[in-house]
Design a protein around this motif. Structure first.
Motif, PDB file in Angstrom:
ATOM      1  N   VAL A  57       0.823  -1.213   0.000  1.00  0.00           N
ATOM      2  CA  VAL A  57       0.000   0.000   0.000  1.00  0.00           C
ATOM      3  C   VAL A  57       0.856   1.262   0.000  1.00  0.00           C
ATOM      4  O   VAL A  57       0.622   2.186  -0.771  1.00  0.00           O
ATOM      5  CB  VAL A  57      -0.956   0.020   1.221  1.00  0.00           C
ATOM      6  CG1 VAL A  57      -1.695   1.335   1.317  1.00  0.00           C
ATOM      7  CG2 VAL A  57      -1.933  -1.139   1.148  1.00  0.00           C
ATOM      8  N   VAL A  58       1.848   1.302   0.874  1.00  0.00           N
ATOM      9  CA  VAL A  58       2.664   2.503   1.042  1.00  0.00           C
ATOM     10  C   VAL A  58       3.653   2.623  -0.116  1.00  0.00           C
ATOM     11  O   VAL A  58       4.309   1.656  -0.488  1.00  0.00           O
ATOM     12  CB  VAL A  58       3.415   2.478   2.392  1.00  0.00           C
ATOM     13  CG1 VAL A  58       4.334   3.673   2.535  1.00  0.00           C
ATOM     14  CG2 VAL A  58       2.422   2.423   3.538  1.00  0.00           C
ATOM     15  N   SER A  59       3.729   3.795  -0.685  1.00  0.00           N
ATOM     16  CA  SER A  59       4.612   4.059  -1.818  1.00  0.00           C
ATOM     17  C   SER A  59       5.437   5.308  -1.558  1.00  0.00           C
ATOM     18  O   SER A  59       4.988   6.230  -0.881  1.00  0.00           O
ATOM     19  CB  SER A  59       3.777   4.250  -3.090  1.00  0.00           C
ATOM     20  OG  SER A  59       4.606   4.632  -4.167  1.00  0.00           O
ATOM     21  N   LYS A  60       6.613   5.341  -2.129  1.00  0.00           N
ATOM     22  CA  LYS A  60       7.466   6.532  -2.006  1.00  0.00           C
ATOM     23  C   LYS A  60       7.037   7.633  -2.957  1.00  0.00           C
ATOM     24  O   LYS A  60       7.470   8.774  -2.821  1.00  0.00           O
ATOM     25  CB  LYS A  60       8.929   6.169  -2.242  1.00  0.00           C
ATOM     26  CG  LYS A  60       9.238   5.717  -3.642  1.00  0.00           C
ATOM     27  CD  LYS A  60      10.704   5.359  -3.788  1.00  0.00           C
ATOM     28  CE  LYS A  60      11.000   4.890  -5.215  1.00  0.00           C
ATOM     29  NZ  LYS A  60      12.397   4.563  -5.386  1.00  0.00           N
ATOM     30  N   LEU A  97      -7.694  -5.698   8.891  1.00  0.00           N
ATOM     31  CA  LEU A  97      -6.701  -5.676   9.962  1.00  0.00           C
ATOM     32  C   LEU A  97      -5.461  -4.930   9.487  1.00  0.00           C
ATOM     33  O   LEU A  97      -4.819  -5.339   8.519  1.00  0.00           O
ATOM     34  CB  LEU A  97      -6.315  -7.100  10.371  1.00  0.00           C
ATOM     35  CG  LEU A  97      -5.070  -7.249  11.252  1.00  0.00           C
ATOM     36  CD1 LEU A  97      -5.250  -6.538  12.592  1.00  0.00           C
ATOM     37  CD2 LEU A  97      -4.720  -8.712  11.445  1.00  0.00           C
ATOM     38  N   PHE A  98      -5.149  -3.833  10.169  1.00  0.00           N
ATOM     39  CA  PHE A  98      -3.893  -3.113   9.949  1.00  0.00           C
ATOM     40  C   PHE A  98      -2.974  -3.490  11.103  1.00  0.00           C
ATOM     41  O   PHE A  98      -3.028  -2.885  12.170  1.00  0.00           O
ATOM     42  CB  PHE A  98      -4.111  -1.598   9.939  1.00  0.00           C
ATOM     43  CG  PHE A  98      -4.810  -1.081   8.729  1.00  0.00           C
ATOM     44  CD1 PHE A  98      -4.086  -0.605   7.642  1.00  0.00           C
ATOM     45  CD2 PHE A  98      -6.196  -1.059   8.665  1.00  0.00           C
ATOM     46  CE1 PHE A  98      -4.735  -0.108   6.515  1.00  0.00           C
ATOM     47  CE2 PHE A  98      -6.853  -0.567   7.546  1.00  0.00           C
ATOM     48  CZ  PHE A  98      -6.118  -0.094   6.468  1.00  0.00           C
ATOM     49  N   LEU A 141       1.947   3.283  10.289  1.00  0.00           N
ATOM     50  CA  LEU A 141       1.204   4.290   9.527  1.00  0.00           C
ATOM     51  C   LEU A 141       0.895   5.515  10.359  1.00  0.00           C
ATOM     52  O   LEU A 141       1.138   6.640   9.947  1.00  0.00           O
ATOM     53  CB  LEU A 141      -0.104   3.704   9.008  1.00  0.00           C
ATOM     54  CG  LEU A 141       0.024   2.659   7.911  1.00  0.00           C
ATOM     55  CD1 LEU A 141      -1.302   1.998   7.662  1.00  0.00           C
ATOM     56  CD2 LEU A 141       0.546   3.305   6.648  1.00  0.00           C
ATOM     57  N   PHE A 142       0.353   5.308  11.548  1.00  0.00           N
ATOM     58  CA  PHE A 142      -0.085   6.439  12.364  1.00  0.00           C
ATOM     59  C   PHE A 142       1.075   7.127  13.069  1.00  0.00           C
ATOM     60  O   PHE A 142       0.933   8.237  13.547  1.00  0.00           O
ATOM     61  CB  PHE A 142      -1.145   5.999  13.367  1.00  0.00           C
ATOM     62  CG  PHE A 142      -2.477   5.777  12.739  1.00  0.00           C
ATOM     63  CD1 PHE A 142      -3.374   6.822  12.600  1.00  0.00           C
ATOM     64  CD2 PHE A 142      -2.828   4.535  12.249  1.00  0.00           C
ATOM     65  CE1 PHE A 142      -4.601   6.636  11.997  1.00  0.00           C
ATOM     66  CE2 PHE A 142      -4.055   4.343  11.641  1.00  0.00           C
ATOM     67  CZ  PHE A 142      -4.941   5.379  11.517  1.00  0.00           C
ATOM     68  N   VAL A 159      -0.333  14.163   5.226  1.00  0.00           N
ATOM     69  CA  VAL A 159      -1.535  14.050   4.395  1.00  0.00           C
ATOM     70  C   VAL A 159      -1.949  12.585   4.269  1.00  0.00           C
ATOM     71  O   VAL A 159      -3.129  12.255   4.334  1.00  0.00           O
ATOM     72  CB  VAL A 159      -1.300  14.689   3.003  1.00  0.00           C
ATOM     73  CG1 VAL A 159      -2.407  14.324   2.030  1.00  0.00           C
ATOM     74  CG2 VAL A 159      -1.186  16.194   3.135  1.00  0.00           C
ATOM     75  N   GLU A 160      -0.966  11.674   4.126  1.00  0.00           N
ATOM     76  CA  GLU A 160      -1.269  10.247   4.024  1.00  0.00           C
ATOM     77  C   GLU A 160      -1.977   9.737   5.286  1.00  0.00           C
ATOM     78  O   GLU A 160      -2.931   8.983   5.203  1.00  0.00           O
ATOM     79  CB  GLU A 160       0.010   9.440   3.788  1.00  0.00           C
ATOM     80  CG  GLU A 160       0.580   9.596   2.404  1.00  0.00           C
ATOM     81  CD  GLU A 160       1.894   8.872   2.233  1.00  0.00           C
ATOM     82  OE1 GLU A 160       2.453   8.347   3.224  1.00  0.00           O
ATOM     83  OE2 GLU A 160       2.381   8.820   1.088  1.00  0.00           O
TER      84      GLU A 160
END
Length: 189
Positions: free
Chosen positions: A92-95, A119-120, A126-127, A143-144
């Motif tokens: 999910v996470v991208s640069k 489920l994260f 992330l947070f 922003v993400e």
């Protein structure tokens, strides 16, 4: 090329339900069962009612190791009669600016169609990103986090945020609707 569901989420088999997953200690197991009961009481007993609860706040699982957080998540999903999907954060996470938001949008669109529990695990990854803004990259990371919170708040299903870290617990607890503290991770410092 658009990413597929398999790159974002992994289906966890909960067919065995409560009997296949064991939590250490009586208190964590009791809290997980109480959480299932509270969700059912607040959202209704049928699957459509459980899925149609936009704005419902997530479940926070703290402490324990990855296996106990996964087990507790599986018990919650099985208790609600829903499938469990673990989010693949690395998919999910991208640069690249804007790509993480697009991936989150695809993830939540697919989750809406499947109607499962999201489920994260390691939600602190992330947070915990929110930081003082020193440059454009810091601003974008913030922003993400805001976008993810918005997606969770608007999701018509159940979201579980799990973390073994104590670092961002105040932020996560303020955001969560339910908190279950599992046994401390024996490998923790």
């Amino acid at each position: 090329m658009a990413k597929t569901r398999r790159e974002f989420i992994e289906r966890i088999d909960t067919a065995a339900g409560r009997t296949n997953f064991v939590l250490q200690g009586e208190r964590p197991a009791q809290r997980v069962n109480e959480t299932v009961d509270r969700i059912r009481a607040e959202r209704g007993l049928n699957r459509e009612a459980l899925r149609g609860s936009s704005g419902a706040r997530p479940v926070l699982l703290t402490g324990g190791d990855i296996a106990s957080r996964l087990g507790a998540s599986a018990i919650i999903a099985a208790g609600l009669g829903l499938e469990l999907f673990r989010v693949n954060l690395s998919g999910v996470v991208s640069k690249y600016i804007g790509e993480t938001e697009r991936n989150l949008k695809r993830l939540f669109d697919e989750a809406e169609r499947s109607g499962g529990v999201l489920l994260f695990d390691e939600a602190d990854a992330l947070f915990g990103k929110r930081s003082e803004v020193k440059d454009a990259h810091d601003r974008h990371a913030n922003v993400e986090v805001d976008y993810l919170r918005l997606m969770i708040e608007n999701y018509d299903g159940v979201v579980i945020l799990a973390t073994g870290s104590q670092d961002c617990l105040p932020k996560l607890k303020a955001f969560a609707g339910y908190t279950v503290e599992l046994a401390p991770d024996s490998g923790a410092c």
